[in-house]
Design a protein around this motif. Structure first.
Motif, PDB file in Angstrom:
ATOM      1  N   HIS A  52      30.218  25.359  -0.084  1.00 35.70           N
ATOM      2  CA  HIS A  52      30.517  23.989   0.300  1.00 35.70           C
ATOM      3  C   HIS A  52      30.994  23.162  -0.899  1.00 35.70           C
ATOM      4  O   HIS A  52      31.806  22.251  -0.743  1.00 35.70           O
ATOM      5  CB  HIS A  52      29.277  23.335   0.914  1.00 35.70           C
ATOM      6  CG  HIS A  52      28.987  23.785   2.308  1.00 35.70           C
ATOM      7  ND1 HIS A  52      28.188  24.868   2.588  1.00 35.70           N
ATOM      8  CD2 HIS A  52      29.411  23.319   3.513  1.00 35.70           C
ATOM      9  CE1 HIS A  52      28.117  25.039   3.895  1.00 35.70           C
ATOM     10  NE2 HIS A  52      28.851  24.124   4.485  1.00 35.70           N
ATOM     11  N   LEU A  60      34.617  23.600  -1.232  1.00 32.45           N
ATOM     12  CA  LEU A  60      35.330  22.842  -0.210  1.00 32.45           C
ATOM     13  C   LEU A  60      35.378  21.357  -0.564  1.00 32.45           C
ATOM     14  O   LEU A  60      36.397  20.690  -0.337  1.00 32.45           O
ATOM     15  CB  LEU A  60      34.649  23.027   1.147  1.00 32.45           C
ATOM     16  CG  LEU A  60      34.599  24.458   1.694  1.00 32.45           C
ATOM     17  CD1 LEU A  60      33.920  24.478   3.060  1.00 32.45           C
ATOM     18  CD2 LEU A  60      35.992  25.063   1.779  1.00 32.45           C
ATOM     19  N   MET A  61      34.305  20.843  -1.124  1.00 35.29           N
ATOM     20  CA  MET A  61      34.294  19.436  -1.536  1.00 35.29           C
ATOM     21  C   MET A  61      35.273  19.203  -2.685  1.00 35.29           C
ATOM     22  O   MET A  61      35.921  18.149  -2.761  1.00 35.29           O
ATOM     23  CB  MET A  61      32.875  19.034  -1.928  1.00 35.29           C
ATOM     24  CG  MET A  61      31.900  19.009  -0.751  1.00 35.29           C
ATOM     25  SD  MET A  61      30.197  18.670  -1.240  1.00 35.29           S
ATOM     26  CE  MET A  61      30.355  16.987  -1.828  1.00 35.29           C
ATOM     27  N   GLN A  62      35.396  20.174  -3.576  1.00 35.09           N
ATOM     28  CA  GLN A  62      36.380  20.078  -4.650  1.00 35.09           C
ATOM     29  C   GLN A  62      37.798  20.061  -4.075  1.00 35.09           C
ATOM     30  O   GLN A  62      38.666  19.310  -4.539  1.00 35.09           O
ATOM     31  CB  GLN A  62      36.237  21.244  -5.622  1.00 35.09           C
ATOM     32  CG  GLN A  62      37.271  21.234  -6.743  1.00 35.09           C
ATOM     33  CD  GLN A  62      37.236  22.512  -7.553  1.00 35.09           C
ATOM     34  OE1 GLN A  62      36.265  23.250  -7.494  1.00 35.09           O
ATOM     35  NE2 GLN A  62      38.294  22.764  -8.294  1.00 35.09           N
ATOM     36  N   MET A 101      38.686  18.902  -1.120  1.00 37.87           N
ATOM     37  CA  MET A 101      38.906  17.588  -0.520  1.00 37.87           C
ATOM     38  C   MET A 101      39.143  16.528  -1.589  1.00 37.87           C
ATOM     39  O   MET A 101      39.953  15.612  -1.409  1.00 37.87           O
ATOM     40  CB  MET A 101      37.703  17.209   0.345  1.00 37.87           C
ATOM     41  CG  MET A 101      37.427  18.167   1.497  1.00 37.87           C
ATOM     42  SD  MET A 101      38.790  18.283   2.676  1.00 37.87           S
ATOM     43  CE  MET A 101      38.700  16.666   3.423  1.00 37.87           C
ATOM     44  N   GLU A 102      38.477  16.658  -2.712  1.00 32.27           N
ATOM     45  CA  GLU A 102      38.688  15.711  -3.814  1.00 32.27           C
ATOM     46  C   GLU A 102      40.116  15.814  -4.356  1.00 32.27           C
ATOM     47  O   GLU A 102      40.759  14.803  -4.655  1.00 32.27           O
ATOM     48  CB  GLU A 102      37.674  15.989  -4.925  1.00 32.27           C
ATOM     49  CG  GLU A 102      37.747  15.016  -6.083  1.00 32.27           C
ATOM     50  CD  GLU A 102      36.703  15.294  -7.145  1.00 32.27           C
ATOM     51  OE1 GLU A 102      36.859  14.807  -8.273  1.00 32.27           O
ATOM     52  OE2 GLU A 102      35.734  16.018  -6.837  1.00 32.27           O
ATOM     53  N   ARG A 113      42.662  14.226  -1.839  1.00 30.16           N
ATOM     54  CA  ARG A 113      42.750  12.759  -1.863  1.00 30.16           C
ATOM     55  C   ARG A 113      43.657  12.240  -2.968  1.00 30.16           C
ATOM     56  O   ARG A 113      44.028  11.058  -2.959  1.00 30.16           O
ATOM     57  CB  ARG A 113      41.347  12.161  -1.991  1.00 30.16           C
ATOM     58  CG  ARG A 113      40.542  12.237  -0.704  1.00 30.16           C
ATOM     59  CD  ARG A 113      39.279  11.407  -0.792  1.00 30.16           C
ATOM     60  NE  ARG A 113      38.273  12.052  -1.616  1.00 30.16           N
ATOM     61  CZ  ARG A 113      37.304  12.825  -1.146  1.00 30.16           C
ATOM     62  NH1 ARG A 113      37.223  13.049   0.156  1.00 30.16           N
ATOM     63  NH2 ARG A 113      36.426  13.372  -1.941  1.00 30.16           N
ATOM     64  N   CYS A 154      36.908  18.567   7.729  1.00 30.80           N
ATOM     65  CA  CYS A 154      36.144  19.487   6.891  1.00 30.80           C
ATOM     66  C   CYS A 154      34.914  19.927   7.681  1.00 30.80           C
ATOM     67  O   CYS A 154      34.079  19.100   8.065  1.00 30.80           O
ATOM     68  CB  CYS A 154      35.728  18.804   5.585  1.00 30.80           C
ATOM     69  SG  CYS A 154      34.891  19.897   4.416  1.00 30.80           S
ATOM     70  N   ASP A 165      35.010  14.321   3.229  1.00 30.23           N
ATOM     71  CA  ASP A 165      34.321  15.582   2.961  1.00 30.23           C
ATOM     72  C   ASP A 165      32.983  15.605   3.688  1.00 30.23           C
ATOM     73  O   ASP A 165      32.688  14.736   4.524  1.00 30.23           O
ATOM     74  CB  ASP A 165      34.148  15.815   1.464  1.00 30.23           C
ATOM     75  CG  ASP A 165      33.368  14.695   0.784  1.00 30.23           C
ATOM     76  OD1 ASP A 165      32.636  13.958   1.475  1.00 30.23           O
ATOM     77  OD2 ASP A 165      33.488  14.539  -0.439  1.00 30.23           O
ATOM     78  N   ILE A 166      32.157  16.585   3.386  1.00 28.09           N
ATOM     79  CA  ILE A 166      30.902  16.775   4.112  1.00 28.09           C
ATOM     80  C   ILE A 166      29.954  15.594   3.906  1.00 28.09           C
ATOM     81  O   ILE A 166      29.320  15.116   4.854  1.00 28.09           O
ATOM     82  CB  ILE A 166      30.252  18.094   3.662  1.00 28.09           C
ATOM     83  CG1 ILE A 166      31.120  19.278   4.102  1.00 28.09           C
ATOM     84  CG2 ILE A 166      28.841  18.230   4.234  1.00 28.09           C
ATOM     85  CD1 ILE A 166      30.632  20.613   3.625  1.00 28.09           C
ATOM     86  N   ASP A 195      30.771  12.519   3.235  1.00 29.93           N
ATOM     87  CA  ASP A 195      31.312  11.386   3.978  1.00 29.93           C
ATOM     88  C   ASP A 195      31.023  11.513   5.470  1.00 29.93           C
ATOM     89  O   ASP A 195      30.739  10.519   6.149  1.00 29.93           O
ATOM     90  CB  ASP A 195      32.828  11.278   3.761  1.00 29.93           C
ATOM     91  CG  ASP A 195      33.185  11.010   2.309  1.00 29.93           C
ATOM     92  OD1 ASP A 195      32.399  10.344   1.628  1.00 29.93           O
ATOM     93  OD2 ASP A 195      34.237  11.491   1.854  1.00 29.93           O
ATOM     94  N   SER A 210      32.678  16.683  13.909  1.00 29.97           N
ATOM     95  CA  SER A 210      33.741  17.332  13.135  1.00 29.97           C
ATOM     96  C   SER A 210      34.355  18.485  13.918  1.00 29.97           C
ATOM     97  O   SER A 210      35.566  18.734  13.840  1.00 29.97           O
ATOM     98  CB  SER A 210      33.189  17.816  11.795  1.00 29.97           C
ATOM     99  OG  SER A 210      32.122  18.739  11.975  1.00 29.97           O
TER     100      SER A 210
END
Length: 772
Positions: free
Chosen positions: A202, A205-207, A209-210, A213, A225, A332-333, A335, A351
């Motif tokens: 995870h 995955l957050m990286q 999404m960062e 953006r 996500c 992301d997760i 959020d 989601s």
């Protein structure tokens, strides 16, 4: 297989910086692969901006495809029938003025919500006289007798003898979907093509999404996500269960309870709508109460009954959740969890409902590669782009996902509960249910006999009987067919049985009734996890383990092996639980299903070598000439890399880490002296790799007892790679925080991560930003 020559240069205007030449080469190679379709493998070493390059190339391809597609014509009055011929679409049913016109669709939907449709009561006139409504009809009782065991009775099940399809038959013809709420809504249109980006953890995955953006695509395209229930659940009663398995089980139980509750209430409301409104109100009040009163041993005992998760009570909130998530762009997760708490609805299911309309779906390995998860999420990979990051361990991850195991104690519990359930409801079950439940009992009994029978010693993997300290080591490795023949269950249609288990929800019926019986016998209340207080583990886990084994037995004979481990005793006299375990050996067939559906499958990573091994394990039928392969150079020049082989330790002892000598105390201590010297002179971080978790643990304990570990900790922070993937994110987050704190107080130097696998995500990118 393509060579490493840079492809034709393209323009990628959404790249937020001035791209390096190697980034342009990578993005162009990816774009060309998407144009060509098929399978591509792209290498980009750590620190070369791989994530941002994937985003700007793949999503640019999606934008270009959207521009090339002709605009959709507005739908006509016969919407949703474009596949029919013109003469059928133009046909209009003539209206007879003598016959009453059918009710409007809106009115029909209202009647469906009330449960009138399906019972022939659609046009029944309502009684306006209050006195006549309250007066019960002669010969009918206005009080409804409630059967406390009705909720555990499995519905009638019919199975087609010739085919493999079965179906559950609801009395009264009413079916309520477990995910539906009180308010109806229309499904969103499926967007195609779309990009599915998958990575292992995870945090990765957050990286992603960062990085997304940072680009214009965050506002131009719809993104969702996906995560696990453990990461997205906001129900405090479920989250406190802790482990992923227990959270998943409890969530599914709540959805099943909600469906049963809504169905039962709908059925009774339909009948009572016709007989007595007052009786209906009484019945509704009984079932809407969250407490049931049960008499046990002369005492009144209140047991909490859940009728579904409160976070899924209204579909209006789910629609609001989707709308706000799209407005926020690329959430992301974390959020999603915040948005779920804000709107008061479940971010996990919220989601999931965003997937059809999304242009980009970001999801973990399990959700993409596990077939059951893909079906649950309703993923449509047809003509889409599938990008799998960190693909160097894809083959191992794929096979491990399909392993299954059930222990002897779980089998005993499952078989016992099946017998209790069958004996109680035998006279109330239809022929189909009786047949399938008895088949489950036959299979579990066969498994039990095989594991409990110690008189016969199975062969080990070498085909010979073995013994250790005069006590048999009862392990065997069998093919699927050998296992089925040895248990004499090869004549059972396991595909139909597995379909029955899935469609009938027999798991939750049997486990729920068994839990109730155990709680009554022990005098304890049922806990939040569905098991009596003080009883460890979940009853559902045993049934799910059985389902996993049954599914494994439906695979091809060459896909894997059944490992049989019978009861044995350790050197200390402790008894080991016997078990059956399926080990998947090849992920070729599973991965081919993804390849056949998708337009392009792209494997990316810091290193994908050896290419031939990956090809053989995942797509052996594909020749190297048809495989698109590209590897970009690293930004670090070769002259900045110094590979050195250390043959001796500080005291002059020769290093020999072969299997026979690596565990010698002197060898481990000499290695510790070397590391102590290195952490003293190296100003930044050090990564130490071990051949296995077991050897790493052995070295760690030896250094701890000898005092070497204390000397290392005086210079560096120490991080150990956890065995569980769930804990990796926590270690990486602590490692990142330690890097930041060390930059402020550099007297202790940088961090020292320890592991058994590549640490590609630890370090800095091209512009000095800390990676997560």
């Amino acid at each position: 297989m393509g060579d490493n020559q840079p492809p034709q240069s393209r323009r990628f205007p959404s790249f937020p910086y001035e791209p390096y030449p190697i980034q342009l080469d990578f993005m162009s190679a990816l774009y060309d692969s998407l144009d060509s379709g098929g399978i591509a493998m792209l290498e980009s070493p750590t620190g070369t901006g791989k994530t941002l390059s994937i985003i700007c190339s793949a999503l640019q391809w999606i934008m270009d495809q959207k521009q090339r597609q002709p605009p959709k014509e507005p739908s006509t009055t016969h919407a949703g029938r474009e596949d029919e011929p013109d003469w059928m679409r133009d046909f209009v049913i003539p209206i007879d003025p003598k016959k009453p016109s059918p009710p409007p669709l809106k009115e029909l939907n209202k009647k469906k919500k009330k449960g009138l449709v399906g019972f022939g009561l659609e046009n029944h006139p309502k009684k306006e006289n209050k006195s006549s409504v309250e007066k019960p009809i002669k010969g009918r009782s206005s009080v409804v007798e409630l059967d406390e065991e009705e909720e555990f009775l499995v519905e009638d099940y019919e199975s087609e003898e010739e085919g493999l399809m079965g179906k559950s038959k609801r009395k009264g013809g009413i079916h309520v979907d477990s995910s539906s709420g009180d308010d109806g809504e229309t499904e969103e249109e499926e967007v195609s093509p779309k990009v599915f980006f998958s990575s292992r953890t995870h945090s990765q995955l957050m990286q992603f999404m960062e990085e997304l953006r940072k680009t214009a695509f965050a506002s131009q395209l719809k993104t969702v996500c996906l995560g696990s229930r453990k990461n997205l659940c906001i129900n405090p009663e479920v989250r406190k269960l802790g482990s992923s398995n227990r959270i998943n089980e409890r969530c599914l139980e709540l959805q099943k309870n909600r469906k049963d509750h809504r169905t039962t209430v709908s059925k009774v409301k339909v009948v009572l709508e016709w007989t007595s409104t007052i009786a209906a109100m009484k019945y509704d009040a009984i079932f809407s109460d969250s407490m049931k009163v049960r008499s046990s041993g002369g005492k009144i005992q209140r047991t909490k009954v859940s009728c579904g998760c409160p976070m899924l009570s209204k579909n209006k909130l789910q629609k609001q959740f989707r709308d706000e998530a799209y407005k926020l762009h690329a959430v992301d997760i974390e959020d999603l969890v915040h948005l779920g708490n804000k709107t008061g609805t479940c971010p996990y299911y919220g989601s999931r409902s965003m997937v059809p309309a999304a242009d980009l779906v970001v999801l973990p390995y399990q959700s993409l590669l596990l077939k059951s998860a893909g079906i649950s999420l309703n993923l449509n990979l047809r003509n889409s782009i599938v990008i799998i990051d960190e693909a160097h361990n894809l083959a191992d991850s794929l096979t491990s996902m399909y392993n299954s195991k059930i222990t002897l104690s779980q089998l005993r519990q499952v078989h016992s509960l099946l017998e209790i359930y069958f004996n109680r409801f035998r006279t109330r079950l239809g022929a189909g249910n009786r047949r399938y439940i008895q088949t489950l009992m036959v299979i579990t009994k066969a498994f039990l006999r095989y594991l409990e029978n110690t008189s016969t010693m199975p062969l080990n993997s070498c085909g010979v009987e073995t013994d250790f300290d005069k006590k048999p080591v009862m392990d065997a490795s069998l093919t699927i067919n050998e296992f089925l023949f040895s248990l004499d269950i090869d004549n059972i249609n396991l595909i139909k049985l597995q379909r029955y288990v899935k469609e009938s929800n027999i798991i939750y019926k049997v486990s729920g009734y068994g839990t109730k019986m155990v709680s009554l016998q022990s005098g304890t209340e049922v806990g939040d996890n569905g098991t009596p207080s003080g009883v460890e583990g979940s009853v559902v886990s045993g049934f799910q383990a059985l389902v996993g084994i049954l599914l494994s037995l439906t695979y091809d004979d060459t896909d894997g092996r059944i490992i049989v481990s019978k009861q044995s005793y350790t050197s200390l006299g402790h008894q080991d639980d016997a078990y059956l375990k399926f080990v998947m050996l090849s992920g070729e067939r599973i991965f081919s299903e993804i390849v056949d559906q998708a337009h392009t499958v792209v494997l990316t990573g810091g290193t994908l070598q050896p290419i031939e091994e990956t090809r053989v394990r995942l797509f052996p039928g594909l020749s190297l000439e048809r495989l698109h392969f590209f590897s970009c150079n690293h930004i670090v020049p070769p002259e900045s890399i110094l590979p050195v082989a250390v043959s001796r330790g500080p005291s002059g002892m020769p290093f020999d880490f072969s299997y026979n000598t690596r565990s010698f105390p002197g060898m481990i201590e000499e290695l510790g002296r070397l590391v102590c010297n290195l952490v003293t002179v190296v100003p930044e971080g050090i990564v130490v790799f071990f051949s296995s978790f077991e050897y790493e643990g052995q070295v760690y304990e030896a250094w701890k007892s000898s005092g070497i570990l204390t000397r290392i900790l005086q210079k560096k922070h120490l991080f150990r790679e956890p065995r569980s993937n769930v804990d990796i994110e926590t270690v990486l987050r602590e490692y990142k925080e330690s890097i930041i704190s060390s930059s402020r107080t550099p007297k202790r130097g940088a961090n020292t991560p320890w592991g058994t696998t590549s640490c590609n995500s630890w370090g800095q990118d091209l512009r000095g930003n800390q990676l997560q």
